[in-house]
Design a protein around this motif. Structure first.
Motif, mmCIF file in Angstrom:
data_model
loop_
_atom_site.group_PDB
_atom_site.id
_atom_site.type_symbol
_atom_site.label_atom_id
_atom_site.label_comp_id
_atom_site.label_asym_id
_atom_site.label_seq_id
_atom_site.Cartn_x
_atom_site.Cartn_y
_atom_site.Cartn_z
ATOM 1 N N ALA A 56 53.283 53.123 28.503
ATOM 2 C CA ALA A 56 53.731 52.453 29.721
ATOM 3 C C ALA A 56 53.436 50.958 29.654
ATOM 4 N N SER A 57 52.312 50.596 29.052
ATOM 5 C CA SER A 57 51.972 49.185 28.921
ATOM 6 C C SER A 57 52.988 48.450 28.053
ATOM 7 N N ILE A 60 56.250 47.988 29.975
ATOM 8 C CA ILE A 60 56.164 46.876 30.931
ATOM 9 C C ILE A 60 56.331 45.548 30.216
ATOM 10 N N LYS A 61 55.679 45.404 29.059
ATOM 11 C CA LYS A 61 55.805 44.159 28.299
ATOM 12 C C LYS A 61 57.235 43.958 27.803
ATOM 13 N N ASN A 63 60.004 45.087 29.271
ATOM 14 C CA ASN A 63 60.823 44.711 30.425
ATOM 15 C C ASN A 63 60.524 43.284 30.882
ATOM 16 N N HIS A 64 59.275 42.869 30.777
ATOM 17 C CA HIS A 64 58.912 41.510 31.161
ATOM 18 C C HIS A 64 59.533 40.487 30.211
#
Length: 78
Positions: A56-57, A60-61, A63-64
């Motif tokens: 998940a981390s 997120i990175k 998508n960021h």
């Protein structure tokens, strides 16, 4: 009488040979801290949760990074 003496001697020999095994058969003495540490390091559920957290981390990175500026270059030779 000889049979009785030999059976007693054999019985005592078996008892004395079997006694050291009794001390090794006892469970290891663990403290509460040791048992918690073992549970946390060897639990498959915790390892799976850590893997999901890492996944998940990185998601997120990823998508960021779509919102970060990009640089591209093109070259045309004629």
């Amino acid at each position: 009488m000889n049979l009785k003496k030999s059976s007693i001697l054999w019985g005592m020999a078996l008892i004395f040979c079997g006694m050291p095994n009794l001390t090794y058969a006892q469970p290891a003495q663990l403290t509460i801290a040791d048992s918690i540490r073992l549970a946390l390091t060897h639990s498959p559920a915790i390892k799976a949760a850590e893997a999901e957290t890492g996944k998940a981390s990185w998601l997120i990175k990823e998508n960021h990074s779509n919102y970060l500026p990009t640089l591209s270059a093109n070259h045309v030779q004629t």
